[in-house]
Enzyme design. Sequence first.
Site, short mmCIF file in Angstrom:
data_model
loop_
_atom_site.label_atom_id
_atom_site.label_comp_id
_atom_site.label_asym_id
_atom_site.label_seq_id
_atom_site.Cartn_x
_atom_site.Cartn_y
_atom_site.Cartn_z
N ASP A 150 1.53 -4.75 8.67
CA ASP A 150 0.36 -3.89 8.48
C ASP A 150 -0.86 -4.81 8.36
O ASP A 150 -0.94 -5.63 7.44
CB ASP A 150 0.54 -3.03 7.22
CG ASP A 150 -0.57 -1.98 7.07
OD1 ASP A 150 -1.69 -2.24 7.56
OD2 ASP A 150 -0.31 -0.93 6.45
N PHE B 118 0.86 -1.18 0.00
CA PHE B 118 0.00 0.00 0.00
C PHE B 118 0.91 1.24 0.00
O PHE B 118 1.84 1.33 0.80
CB PHE B 118 -0.90 -0.02 1.24
CG PHE B 118 -1.97 1.03 1.22
CD1 PHE B 118 -3.16 0.80 0.56
CD2 PHE B 118 -1.78 2.25 1.83
CE1 PHE B 118 -4.16 1.76 0.53
CE2 PHE B 118 -2.77 3.23 1.80
CZ PHE B 118 -3.96 2.98 1.15
N TYR C 226 -11.09 1.86 10.39
CA TYR C 226 -12.31 2.19 9.64
C TYR C 226 -12.69 1.17 8.58
O TYR C 226 -13.67 1.34 7.89
CB TYR C 226 -12.19 3.59 9.02
CG TYR C 226 -10.95 3.84 8.20
CD1 TYR C 226 -10.84 3.38 6.90
CD2 TYR C 226 -9.88 4.57 8.72
CE1 TYR C 226 -9.70 3.62 6.14
CE2 TYR C 226 -8.74 4.81 7.99
CZ TYR C 226 -8.65 4.33 6.70
OH TYR C 226 -7.52 4.57 5.95
N LYS C 227 -11.91 0.11 8.44
CA LYS C 227 -12.24 -0.90 7.43
C LYS C 227 -13.11 -2.00 8.07
O LYS C 227 -14.25 -1.73 8.42
CB LYS C 227 -10.95 -1.45 6.82
CG LYS C 227 -10.24 -0.38 5.98
CD LYS C 227 -8.86 -0.75 5.51
CE LYS C 227 -8.30 0.39 4.65
NZ LYS C 227 -6.84 0.35 4.52
N ARG D 226 -12.47 -3.85 -6.95
CA ARG D 226 -12.37 -4.58 -5.68
C ARG D 226 -13.75 -4.77 -5.08
O ARG D 226 -14.56 -3.84 -5.04
CB ARG D 226 -11.56 -3.76 -4.66
CG ARG D 226 -10.09 -3.76 -4.84
CD ARG D 226 -9.38 -3.33 -3.56
NE ARG D 226 -10.00 -2.15 -2.90
CZ ARG D 226 -9.52 -1.59 -1.81
NH1 ARG D 226 -8.44 -2.08 -1.22
NH2 ARG D 226 -10.10 -0.54 -1.27
C1 LIG Z 1 -6.10 1.45 4.36
C2 LIG Z 1 -4.65 1.21 4.54
C3 LIG Z 1 -3.87 2.17 5.16
C4 LIG Z 1 -4.47 3.48 5.56
O1 LIG Z 1 -3.63 4.35 6.19
P1 LIG Z 1 -4.23 5.70 6.79
O2 LIG Z 1 -3.12 6.34 7.47
O3 LIG Z 1 -5.37 5.32 7.70
O4 LIG Z 1 -4.78 6.51 5.67
C5 LIG Z 1 -2.52 1.86 5.37
N1 LIG Z 1 -2.00 0.67 4.96
C6 LIG Z 1 -2.77 -0.25 4.35
C7 LIG Z 1 -2.18 -1.55 3.92
C8 LIG Z 1 -4.11 -0.01 4.10
O5 LIG Z 1 -4.86 -0.91 3.48
#
Ligand SMILES: *Cc1c(COP(=O)(O)O)cnc(C)c1O
Length: 411
Positions: free
Chosen positions: A197, A126, A222-223, A370
């Site tokens: 992560d 990501f 938030y996911k 997705r």
């Molecule tokens: C959604 C996601 C993030 C989000 O990071 P934020 O700091 O909350 O914007 C980070 N890493 C991964 C792998 C994600 O899927």
Amino acid sequence: MNALIDPVAELDAADPLRQFRDEFLLKDGQIYLDGNSLGALPRATLARMETTLREEWGEGLITSWLGADWVNSPGRIGDKIARLIGAESGEVIAADSTSVNIFKALTAALSLQSGRRVLLSEQTNFPTDVYMMQGLARFSGEAIECVAVDPGKVLDSLNEDVAVLLLTQVHYKTGSTRDMAKVTRRAHEVGALVVWDLSHSAGAIEVDLNGANADFAVGCGYKFLNGGPGAPAFLFAAKRHHHAQPVLSGWFGHARPFAFEEDYTAADGIMRFLCGTPPVLAMTALECGIDLMLRADMPEIRRKSVALSELFIEWMDQRCGEFGFELISPTDSSIRGSQVAYAHPQGYEMMQALKARGVIGDFRAPDVMRFGLTPLYLRYADVVDAVERLRAICISREWDRLEYRTRATVT
Ligand SMILES: *Cc1c(COP(=O)(O)O)cnc(C)c1O
């Protein structure tokens, strides 16, 4: 399909998680396949937020830091998250964003790795994960080197220079998973530490951080945890690493924040990884999402997630097979998270057309559609219905409209 027994309706009727759907506020007729990007709103959150606003803030004002236990929310919520990810209480805090927690975990790990200068990750991680590494390397005046390799070359790139390996367990695009125990073992063999992560893992698949001997982890609120837009994230540090030195040494991580001492002394335990004042309103919503998730059985969530994904893939094969969708998620459920992704040259337009028909998924550049499959509020019938609506769009070619071609800022 047999006219007398609808096998999909049977699946829904026998689903042990079926009562959870009513716990969420969902629009009739809408099929929400984006809970991997922003989880749905639990009904309990609405009532709880009202109480927090009116009674705790409105009436209690500053006394609510103690009276409503706001002050302990990072650890209290962290302990609840710990139960979902195979950690112990006192090893997890809810705080900050995932990006900021990546920085905190990387720097904490670096403080334990003197003499090593490489931060390793994979190119297709990501983007924020790699961006945070790059910023850290620049800030260090290139004393620290950031190396992002081909996803297949990660294990081979581990060597005695690597201080920290940063990996995402469930890939944000393809949904493919990494073997946390195996990768961690390989990293430890060369003396590297690992930051995992768990953004697409927490609340989606069974995670056993301590079983995998994990060092540090971060993840998203938030996911799949349904904590609300921009919910605080979480950070895990294994007990054996609690002497690591925080770089974001804010007053909430101080041993005695209200002694207002002139110099920083890190708190004992996981609390040293706090930085500033917790965002209480957002923490309240996050806690509601987690409380709801804790009422469900995680192995049951995983079983249903696999069943939903298999049904989705099978239905896509049968009903949309001729329209050029390429499955980019693993076909083997044991190495796939709770989402299914397809590449399609018209993926962006098709996702817009799908949304117009009430099916909400998302699009990731350059061509990935997705579909997040969230067992707490999706029915088997929704999965079938979503594929039928996609088929209708392909047959009518209604994706081929000018208004669906303009890219929005959030996809
Ligand atoms: C959604 C996601 C993030 C989000 O990071 P934020 O700091 O909350 O914007 C980070 N890493 C991964 C792998 C994600 O899927």
